[in-house]
Write a protein that holds these residues in place. Structure first.
Motif, PDB file in Angstrom:
ATOM      1  N   LEU A  19       0.825  -1.207   0.000  1.00  0.00           N
ATOM      2  CA  LEU A  19       0.000   0.000   0.000  1.00  0.00           C
ATOM      3  C   LEU A  19       0.858   1.256   0.000  1.00  0.00           C
ATOM      4  N   SER A  20       2.108   1.117   0.392  1.00  0.00           N
ATOM      5  CA  SER A  20       3.011   2.273   0.383  1.00  0.00           C
ATOM      6  C   SER A  20       3.905   2.295  -0.854  1.00  0.00           C
ATOM      7  N   GLY A  21       3.563   1.473  -1.860  1.00  0.00           N
ATOM      8  CA  GLY A  21       4.360   1.433  -3.085  1.00  0.00           C
ATOM      9  C   GLY A  21       4.078   2.593  -4.015  1.00  0.00           C
ATOM     10  N   HIS A  22       4.705   2.564  -5.182  1.00  0.00           N
ATOM     11  CA  HIS A  22       4.600   3.669  -6.140  1.00  0.00           C
ATOM     12  C   HIS A  22       3.594   3.397  -7.258  1.00  0.00           C
ATOM     13  N   SER A  23       3.102   2.158  -7.350  1.00  0.00           N
ATOM     14  CA  SER A  23       2.157   1.822  -8.410  1.00  0.00           C
ATOM     15  C   SER A  23       0.735   2.107  -7.935  1.00  0.00           C
ATOM     16  N   LEU A  24       0.077   3.065  -8.571  1.00  0.00           N
ATOM     17  CA  LEU A  24      -1.286   3.417  -8.200  1.00  0.00           C
ATOM     18  C   LEU A  24      -2.228   2.237  -8.411  1.00  0.00           C
ATOM     19  N   GLU A  25      -2.069   1.527  -9.517  1.00  0.00           N
ATOM     20  CA  GLU A  25      -2.955   0.397  -9.811  1.00  0.00           C
ATOM     21  C   GLU A  25      -2.775  -0.716  -8.788  1.00  0.00           C
ATOM     22  N   LEU A  26      -1.523  -0.990  -8.407  1.00  0.00           N
ATOM     23  CA  LEU A  26      -1.264  -2.035  -7.421  1.00  0.00           C
ATOM     24  C   LEU A  26      -1.832  -1.636  -6.051  1.00  0.00           C
ATOM     25  N   THR A  27      -1.660  -0.378  -5.698  1.00  0.00           N
ATOM     26  CA  THR A  27      -2.203   0.110  -4.420  1.00  0.00           C
ATOM     27  C   THR A  27      -3.716  -0.059  -4.378  1.00  0.00           C
ATOM     28  N   GLU A  28      -4.378   0.301  -5.470  1.00  0.00           N
ATOM     29  CA  GLU A  28      -5.832   0.182  -5.527  1.00  0.00           C
ATOM     30  C   GLU A  28      -6.256  -1.280  -5.428  1.00  0.00           C
ATOM     31  N   LEU A  29      -5.561  -2.166  -6.139  1.00  0.00           N
ATOM     32  CA  LEU A  29      -5.866  -3.594  -6.073  1.00  0.00           C
ATOM     33  C   LEU A  29      -5.694  -4.129  -4.657  1.00  0.00           C
ATOM     34  N   CYS A  30      -4.627  -3.725  -4.002  1.00  0.00           N
ATOM     35  CA  CYS A  30      -4.372  -4.198  -2.634  1.00  0.00           C
ATOM     36  C   CYS A  30      -5.460  -3.721  -1.689  1.00  0.00           C
ATOM     37  N   LEU A  31      -5.896  -2.484  -1.853  1.00  0.00           N
ATOM     38  CA  LEU A  31      -6.940  -1.944  -0.979  1.00  0.00           C
ATOM     39  C   LEU A  31      -8.239  -2.736  -1.118  1.00  0.00           C
ATOM     40  N   TYR A  32      -8.670  -2.953  -2.346  1.00  0.00           N
ATOM     41  CA  TYR A  32      -9.941  -3.645  -2.531  1.00  0.00           C
ATOM     42  C   TYR A  32      -9.841  -5.132  -2.208  1.00  0.00           C
ATOM     43  N   THR A  33      -8.666  -5.709  -2.354  1.00  0.00           N
ATOM     44  CA  THR A  33      -8.471  -7.099  -1.930  1.00  0.00           C
ATOM     45  C   THR A  33      -8.579  -7.197  -0.415  1.00  0.00           C
ATOM     46  N   LEU A  34      -7.950  -6.255   0.288  1.00  0.00           N
ATOM     47  CA  LEU A  34      -8.060  -6.227   1.749  1.00  0.00           C
ATOM     48  C   LEU A  34      -9.507  -6.013   2.179  1.00  0.00           C
ATOM     49  N   GLY A  35     -10.180  -5.086   1.525  1.00  0.00           N
ATOM     50  CA  GLY A  35     -11.573  -4.811   1.861  1.00  0.00           C
ATOM     51  C   GLY A  35     -12.456  -6.024   1.685  1.00  0.00           C
ATOM     52  N   PRO A  77      -2.796  11.865  -2.610  1.00  0.00           N
ATOM     53  CA  PRO A  77      -3.480  12.856  -3.452  1.00  0.00           C
ATOM     54  C   PRO A  77      -4.393  12.223  -4.508  1.00  0.00           C
ATOM     55  N   HIS A  78      -4.398  10.895  -4.581  1.00  0.00           N
ATOM     56  CA  HIS A  78      -5.140  10.215  -5.639  1.00  0.00           C
ATOM     57  C   HIS A  78      -6.536   9.822  -5.166  1.00  0.00           C
ATOM     58  N   GLU A  79      -7.555  10.251  -5.884  1.00  0.00           N
ATOM     59  CA  GLU A  79      -8.937   9.979  -5.509  1.00  0.00           C
ATOM     60  C   GLU A  79      -9.214   8.483  -5.449  1.00  0.00           C
ATOM     61  N   ALA A  80      -8.668   7.715  -6.391  1.00  0.00           N
ATOM     62  CA  ALA A  80      -8.918   6.279  -6.414  1.00  0.00           C
ATOM     63  C   ALA A  80      -8.409   5.608  -5.142  1.00  0.00           C
ATOM     64  N   VAL A  81      -7.256   6.040  -4.656  1.00  0.00           N
ATOM     65  CA  VAL A  81      -6.701   5.478  -3.423  1.00  0.00           C
ATOM     66  C   VAL A  81      -7.566   5.872  -2.230  1.00  0.00           C
ATOM     67  N   LEU A  82      -7.991   7.129  -2.181  1.00  0.00           N
ATOM     68  CA  LEU A  82      -8.832   7.594  -1.073  1.00  0.00           C
ATOM     69  C   LEU A  82     -10.148   6.817  -1.014  1.00  0.00           C
ATOM     70  N   GLU A  83     -10.742   6.586  -2.176  1.00  0.00           N
ATOM     71  CA  GLU A  83     -11.982   5.830  -2.207  1.00  0.00           C
ATOM     72  C   GLU A  83     -11.754   4.398  -1.722  1.00  0.00           C
ATOM     73  N   GLY A  84     -10.622   3.820  -2.111  1.00  0.00           N
ATOM     74  CA  GLY A  84     -10.285   2.465  -1.658  1.00  0.00           C
ATOM     75  C   GLY A  84     -10.068   2.405  -0.154  1.00  0.00           C
ATOM     76  N   VAL A  85      -9.410   3.409   0.409  1.00  0.00           N
ATOM     77  CA  VAL A  85      -9.217   3.467   1.859  1.00  0.00           C
ATOM     78  C   VAL A  85     -10.571   3.530   2.562  1.00  0.00           C
ATOM     79  N   GLY A  86     -11.471   4.380   2.033  1.00  0.00           N
ATOM     80  CA  GLY A  86     -12.805   4.478   2.613  1.00  0.00           C
ATOM     81  C   GLY A  86     -13.549   3.157   2.559  1.00  0.00           C
TER      82      GLY A  86
END
Length: 510
Positions: free
Chosen positions: A158-174, A203-212
């Motif tokens: 989740l602390s990586g540099h790939s936005l797509e990977l971060t988003e995938l990890c968030l929704y997988t965790l969720g 700063p990325h909306e997709a990441v924020l939505e995934g965190v939520g």
């Protein structure tokens, strides 16, 4: 378990993709209004369908045989240049739940995916993450639990540099935290709350939505009140959540909606919300509703009702718990603007607005007087027949006003109120009838105090002429209503100023 699918279409902008996702979740969000619901979401690309020779990510593949699944695993395990293609085929096959169960039973299957997920080769890592994401969407608890070994890596990336990977990890965790308490209990000591507190500053909306999304899943767990919410409130998350909700129209509707639901889950499941109150949640949410109402007057943005619903609930529950509220009559106007805008297309918001209106008027004479002085009573009365719940809530608000005394009762009776109340006495709903009896009791109880005594006599005559006595008679045999019905009959029959009937009525309604 409610399943939500989220599809990503090739060749579209990120904004269009998020819009499509929100459209595809409309049915589930409607269900979430009625009760707290956990769910699962799926991120997919058309390329996954193309690997399987299909046109469209919504086509679910047929189940594979044991041998076919084993062949896919062996293909993934081979250190050949075709490994990415094998992973793509595996991802497509794992969209079928029967295939998922066959795959996780194979020796070394999850270990192989975990190894590729932690690979230094970005393309393989991303494909392995998509395979794990498909498994996380399974409705079979055993499939989710075999993913336990990968949770620490999901947090790490989740602390990586790939936005797509971060988003995938968030929704997988969720998805994983929904299915298994064991997963949640493993993630908490691994530091999921601090990690999400770091991600929420993205700063990325997709990441924020995934965190939520992840937080909303965690906050609905049965152990949330004792094990999760205290950790969250002790973290920096609340100070970021509230601004994200309140800047939703500017920073991104999707993230604002997710964090608004998070606020709701915290407030309704936690009795001590001092942290949110210290952050100014009540004035902030009040200001947001005023802002949303101003937006509505210019034409409501699409999907605005998805944000309005949890904001109304959060503010209403905070007021119910604390009783602290600013005396700003503009909030009443905002509520009725929201009602006017959404009454036809989104009638569920009627009861949400009325719950807040009830909590505003319950103990505060200011809002009772403001509702009358702003001439909002006719608009309120129009909601009497919207639904059974709306009927009860409107009557409750009217009781809040009538309780304030003779002047307010006189103002109410100056409206064409009795003709609208008496038909309610014939409803087959004891709660609505009981609330109507309560209101009529208050009106007649305070009438003798009104200087213009003829108003009470006129109201009593109107009550009789319109068949009020007959309507009350039918409830004299209903155990939960008979005492109040008889007391009201006695009150109406007494001449103005007779104290005995008032005392009898008061005893019946206490």
């Amino acid at each position: 378990m409610w399943g939500r699918r989220r599809a990503r279409r090739g060749g579209r902008s990120a904004q269009e993709l998020r819009l499509r996702r929100r459209e595809r979740e409309a049915a589930l969000r409607k269900a979430r209004r009625q009760e707290q619901l956990v769910s699962k979401r799926l991120l997919r690309e058309d390329s996954a369908a193309q690997e399987g020779g299909q046109d469209g990510a919504d086509v679910v593949p047929d189940p594979l045989s044991e041998d076919e699944v084993l062949e896919l695993l062996r293909g993934v395990q081979r250190g050949s240049e075709d490994r990415k293609r094998w992973l793509g085929r595996l991802r497509w096959a794992l969209q079928n739940e029967e295939t998922q169960q066959k795959f996780v039973r194979l020796d070394g299957s999850i270990r192989t995916l975990t190894g590729l997920f932690t690979s230094s080769l970005a393309e393989l890592q991303l494909e392995a993450a998509r395979c794990l994401h498909e498994l996380s969407h399974s409705s079979v608890p055993a499939v989710a639990e075999v993913c336990l070994p990968v949770t620490s890596y999901l947090l790490t990336y989740l602390s990586g540099h790939s936005l797509e990977l971060t988003e995938l990890c968030l929704y997988t965790l969720g998805n994983l935290v929904v299915e298994s308490e064991a997963v949640r209990k493993q993630l908490l000591p691994q530091g999921i709350i601090p990690v999400l507190a770091s991600c929420i500053q993205s700063p990325h909306e997709a990441v924020l939505e995934g965190v939520g999304y992840v937080l909303s899943q965690l906050l609905q767990a049965k152990e949330a009140p004792t094990e999760i919410i205290p950790l969250l409130l002790d973290s920096p998350l609340p100070q970021h959540m509230l601004p994200l909700v309140c800047s939703g129209l500017k920073a991104g509707m999707g993230a604002a909606v997710e964090f608004a639901w998070c606020l709701h889950y915290i407030i309704c499941r936690h009795t001590d919300n001092a942290v949110l109150l210290e952050l100014g949640a009540v004035p902030a949410l009040t200001s947001l509703l005023l802002d949303l109402a101003s937006q509505i007057s210019q034409g409501a943005p699409e999907g605005l009702e998805l944000l309005v619903c949890p904001v109304l609930r959060s503010l209403s529950n905070l007021l119910a718990q604390t009783g602290c509220q600013g005396q700003d009559g503009r909030l009443l106007i905002a509520l009725f603007l929201i009602l006017q805008c959404f009454l036809q297309q989104h009638p569920f918001l009627v009861q949400e607005c009325l719950w807040l209106l009830n909590n505003l008027t319950a103990d505060d004479p200011f809002f009772c007087s403001a509702l009358l002085s702003l001439d909002l009573l006719p608009a309120l009365l129009q909601l009497l027949t919207c639904s059974q719940m709306a009927t009860v809530l409107v009557l409750t608000v009217l009781c809040n006003i009538a309780e304030k005394g003779a002047l307010q009762c006189r103002r109410l009776l100056q409206q064409p109120l009795l003709p609208q109340l008496l038909p309610l006495l014939t409803l087959p709903h004891p709660e609505a009838v009981g609330q109507c009896l309560e209101l009529l009791h208050l009106l007649f109880l305070h009438c003798p105090e009104v200087r213009a005594g003829e108003l009470r006599a006129q109201a009593a005559a109107d009550f009789t002429r319109r068949g009020g006595h007959q309507a009350l008679e039918q409830h004299r045999s209903t155990p939960e209503l008979q005492e109040r019905a008889q007391a009201l009959l006695d009150t109406v029959r007494q001449p103005p100023g007779a104290p005995s009937a008032c005392q009898a009525t008061l005893a019946a309604f206490s």
